[in-house]
Design an enzyme around this catalytic site. Sequence first.
Site, PDB file in Angstrom:
ATOM      1  N   GLU A  62      -2.297 -38.352   8.211  1.00  0.00           N
ATOM      2  CA  GLU A  62      -3.137 -37.638   7.249  1.00  0.00           C
ATOM      3  C   GLU A  62      -4.007 -38.593   6.437  1.00  0.00           C
ATOM      4  O   GLU A  62      -5.154 -38.249   6.086  1.00  0.00           O
ATOM      5  CB  GLU A  62      -2.261 -36.789   6.330  1.00  0.00           C
ATOM      6  N   HIS A 131       6.933 -27.892   4.680  1.00  0.00           N
ATOM      7  CA  HIS A 131       5.720 -27.335   5.277  1.00  0.00           C
ATOM      8  C   HIS A 131       5.126 -26.191   4.451  1.00  0.00           C
ATOM      9  O   HIS A 131       4.106 -25.626   4.840  1.00  0.00           O
ATOM     10  CB  HIS A 131       6.010 -26.814   6.688  1.00  0.00           C
TER      11      HIS A 131
END
Length: 325
Positions: A62, A131
Amino acid sequence: MQQLGMGQAINQGLREEMERDAAVFLAGEGVGVGIHASPMLPTAGLLDTFGPKRVRDTPVSEAAIAGLAVGAAEAGLRPVVEIMFAPFLTLASDMIVNHAAKLRYLSGGKSSFPLVVRVKAGAGFGAGCQHSHNLEAWLAHCPGLKVVMPSTPADAKGLLKSAIRDPNPVVMLEDMLLYFQPGPVPEGEYLTPIGQAEIKRPGRDVTVVTWSKMVGVALRAADQLAADGIEVEVVDLRTLAPLDTATLLASVRRTGRLVVLHEANRTGGFAGEIAAVVLEEALASLKAPLRRVCGPDIPVPASPPLERWYIPNEERLMAAVRDIV
């Protein structure tokens, strides 16, 4: 008017903007293949249409994805990058918060950083806390970032197109459960303005301010409360930063009561900012203490029954409304 899921509407918006402007490109983990192959998901089929130069699958990093976006924007491109789940923003936060959000300011406005970070967000699919953590309040706290959270397919497409054309970095948080819920989407070219809330349902007795998939919860609760003679005005913020304080305050001054609804946990949630604005600017209009209906201060459970308990629902919202009406 066409009926599309939010994922399909985003896909349509991406296609239109990539056709309109050759500087727009996509990057992220699996944006070209794999889990995005479903026609209901935002990047389905775009690799086939635009090729690997403009639809780039990235390594699982990321920080690298966000860094790519910042560098590409500085070089004159208009990147649209995807972070697969909202909690993974923590890995990209240096590039997004310390660079994307600040570089235009540091240039004295001489440089633009037109990048969009699309983020899958929200609980409800049993993936657990790593998540499902909602981080919109973190993002809205960062000067230089614009933060949008659509509740409908039409707004998702319109906000995305506005974000891609904006000279500033924009983070768009997309609740994954909304990808598959159909709604009307106008044909042809249109934009949804960033920084402009929408009254989804007018009412006289209490204002409910919310965003993303909680808008649906608010509208269903409002329908049930109407049967008891309680008229709820539902305000969909659509944009958290910049916040449309004019629409918010006008609604509260009309109804005299406020409930703020969001899925993120209560402490430090964006409901606190909305409450502060109302108390500073419209305290004299309040007929009762305001209420917050939020997720509890725990990590999002993976167990489906516990996850359903975690997510605010119509019953909790109706109880808060009845408490102050």
